[in-house]
Structure formats: structure tokens, C-alpha cells
Scaffold this motif. Sequence first.
Motif, PDB file in Angstrom:
ATOM      1  N   VAL A  66       0.711  -0.770   0.364  1.00 39.85           N
ATOM      2  CA  VAL A  66       0.032  -0.228  -0.183  1.00 39.85           C
ATOM      3  C   VAL A  66       1.351   1.593   0.120  1.00 39.85           C
ATOM      4  CG1 VAL A  66      -1.884   1.174   1.287  1.00 39.85           C
ATOM      5  CG2 VAL A  66      -1.882  -0.941   0.647  1.00 39.85           C
ATOM      6  N   ASN A 121       1.974   2.250  -3.420  1.00 37.52           N
ATOM      7  CA  ASN A 121       1.640   1.692  -5.106  1.00 37.52           C
ATOM      8  C   ASN A 121      -0.272   2.506  -3.935  1.00 37.52           C
ATOM      9  OD1 ASN A 121       2.188   0.148  -6.721  1.00 37.52           O
ATOM     10  ND2 ASN A 121       2.660  -1.559  -4.806  1.00 37.52           N
ATOM     11  N   PRO A 122      -0.164   3.668  -3.461  1.00 40.29           N
ATOM     12  CA  PRO A 122      -1.194   4.557  -3.462  1.00 40.29           C
ATOM     13  C   PRO A 122      -2.452   4.441  -4.093  1.00 40.29           C
ATOM     14  CG  PRO A 122       0.647   6.424  -3.297  1.00 40.29           C
ATOM     15  CD  PRO A 122       1.523   4.834  -4.046  1.00 40.29           C
ATOM     16  N   GLU A 123      -3.890   4.602  -3.555  1.00 42.67           N
ATOM     17  CA  GLU A 123      -5.308   3.855  -4.336  1.00 42.67           C
ATOM     18  C   GLU A 123      -4.580   2.536  -4.971  1.00 42.67           C
ATOM     19  OE1 GLU A 123      -7.485   6.163  -3.899  1.00 42.67           O
ATOM     20  OE2 GLU A 123      -5.942   7.745  -2.881  1.00 42.67           O
ATOM     21  N   THR A 124      -4.055   1.533  -4.342  1.00 45.82           N
ATOM     22  CA  THR A 124      -4.045   0.280  -5.126  1.00 45.82           C
ATOM     23  C   THR A 124      -5.025  -0.213  -4.144  1.00 45.82           C
ATOM     24  OG1 THR A 124      -2.492  -1.719  -5.018  1.00 45.82           O
ATOM     25  CG2 THR A 124      -2.771  -0.741  -2.801  1.00 45.82           C
ATOM     26  N   THR A 125      -5.747  -0.943  -5.436  1.00 50.18           N
ATOM     27  CA  THR A 125      -6.823  -2.538  -4.306  1.00 50.18           C
ATOM     28  C   THR A 125      -6.551  -3.706  -4.316  1.00 50.18           C
ATOM     29  OG1 THR A 125      -6.964  -3.424  -6.852  1.00 50.18           O
ATOM     30  CG2 THR A 125      -7.978  -1.236  -6.558  1.00 50.18           C
ATOM     31  N   THR A 129     -11.404   3.884   0.404  1.00 52.63           N
ATOM     32  CA  THR A 129     -12.478   4.433  -0.729  1.00 52.63           C
ATOM     33  C   THR A 129     -12.845   3.253  -1.205  1.00 52.63           C
ATOM     34  OG1 THR A 129     -10.578   5.884  -2.192  1.00 52.63           O
ATOM     35  CG2 THR A 129     -11.091   6.684   0.307  1.00 52.63           C
ATOM     36  N   GLN A 130     -14.307   4.205  -2.014  1.00 57.58           N
ATOM     37  CA  GLN A 130     -14.671   2.870  -2.844  1.00 57.58           C
ATOM     38  C   GLN A 130     -15.992   3.374  -4.308  1.00 57.58           C
ATOM     39  OE1 GLN A 130     -17.864   0.861  -1.443  1.00 57.58           O
ATOM     40  NE2 GLN A 130     -19.153  -0.115  -3.497  1.00 57.58           N
ATOM     41  N   VAL A 131     -14.629   3.557  -5.372  1.00 57.46           N
ATOM     42  CA  VAL A 131     -14.826   4.373  -6.530  1.00 57.46           C
ATOM     43  C   VAL A 131     -15.399   2.943  -7.742  1.00 57.46           C
ATOM     44  CG1 VAL A 131     -13.852   4.832  -8.671  1.00 57.46           C
ATOM     45  CG2 VAL A 131     -12.800   5.947  -7.075  1.00 57.46           C
ATOM     46  N   HIS A 190     -10.117   0.991  -3.185  1.00 58.10           N
ATOM     47  CA  HIS A 190      -8.876   1.694  -3.291  1.00 58.10           C
ATOM     48  C   HIS A 190      -8.063   2.264  -1.745  1.00 58.10           C
ATOM     49  CE1 HIS A 190      -8.892   2.604  -7.213  1.00 58.10           C
ATOM     50  NE2 HIS A 190     -10.988   2.095  -7.476  1.00 58.10           N
ATOM     51  N   TYR A 191      -6.855   1.055  -1.417  1.00 51.25           N
ATOM     52  CA  TYR A 191      -7.076   1.826  -0.303  1.00 51.25           C
ATOM     53  C   TYR A 191      -5.015   2.839  -0.230  1.00 51.25           C
ATOM     54  CZ  TYR A 191      -8.849  -2.575   0.605  1.00 51.25           C
ATOM     55  OH  TYR A 191     -10.064  -3.432   0.739  1.00 51.25           O
ATOM     56  N   ILE A 192      -5.320   3.499   1.115  1.00 47.86           N
ATOM     57  CA  ILE A 192      -4.131   4.344   1.122  1.00 47.86           C
ATOM     58  C   ILE A 192      -3.696   4.370   2.433  1.00 47.86           C
ATOM     59  CG2 ILE A 192      -5.614   6.130   1.551  1.00 47.86           C
ATOM     60  CD1 ILE A 192      -3.476   7.500  -0.312  1.00 47.86           C
TER      61      ILE A 192
END
Length: 155
Positions: free
Chosen positions: A21, A24-28, A63-65, A70-72
Motif C-alpha cells: 500500500v 502503490n497508493p490507491e491500490t486495490t 475509498t470506494q470508486v 482503493h486503499y491508501i
Amino acid sequence: MAIKEKEASVSSAEWQVLRVVWANPETTSQGVYESLKDEYGWKLSTVKTLLHRLRDKGVIAVTQVGRVFHYIATVDELAFNEEQIRVLLLKSCRRKNGAILKRLISDERIALSKPDIEDLIETLKAQLPDAPDELGCNCIPGQCTCGLHHHREVS
């Protein structure tokens, strides 16, 4: 940044996920899975469980898109690593800090570059004038082997 004790206590498996994480910011969850599946043989469900644990500990945010999560990281990597070492040293006898650090930097598995070593030397030289000749023990009787406490039976 102060790191809460709950945040500081992550398992080895959670640590590996957290490293992905950070990198890779904003990874899934799929991204974490792809990064770690060959090394650890984990299933996607295992990665999702580890991500949920890290979220519950406040170390990552989600956060959900659309339908994708997505994980940070919510903690800085360097500060988090520093806190891990600080917690270990604070749990040990203060009189042994130097020996612990010496062993760590002497360990061939812990790589240091020449600039890292030079920086450490300068940092230590700057601390030398104000450093005490000896550190007091911070242990309670029965916990320590530094020789400052009389040993008593611990039941």
C-alpha cells in the motif's frame, strides 16, 4: 506524527500488505494480491482479510470508486518504521540501547550505504558532547539483567 499503539501492532503478514500500500497508493485488493501471491501463495480472500485488519487498526483508509475499493496508508512509512524501533527500545533496558543498536548496524543483512554510515557518524558525533557517561536503568526489579537491581524471586 504520533503513532498509536494499536497502529504500531501489526502482524508480519499485515506488514507485507502495508508495504504494498505504501509503494502503490490507491491500490486495490487485487493489486495487493498480484504483488504478493507468488511470494506468499495467499488467496485474494486472505489479502482482503489483512486489508480489513489494517483498516480496523487505522493504518490504512479505504475509498470506494464504483464497485472497487482503493486503499491508501494513513501513516507515513518512515515514521511507522521509526516507531517500531522506538517501541522495541523503550521496552528494553535503557542501558542496553547502545548494544542493541550496535548489533543491528553490524548485522550483514541490514544494508547501509556509505552516505548512510557517514550521516550516522555525524549524528552520533553531534550527540556526543551532551551524552551522559552512563544511562540509568529504567526497569523494575526482577525484569533486568543489567546488574543494577537485586534479583528477587518472580512468582
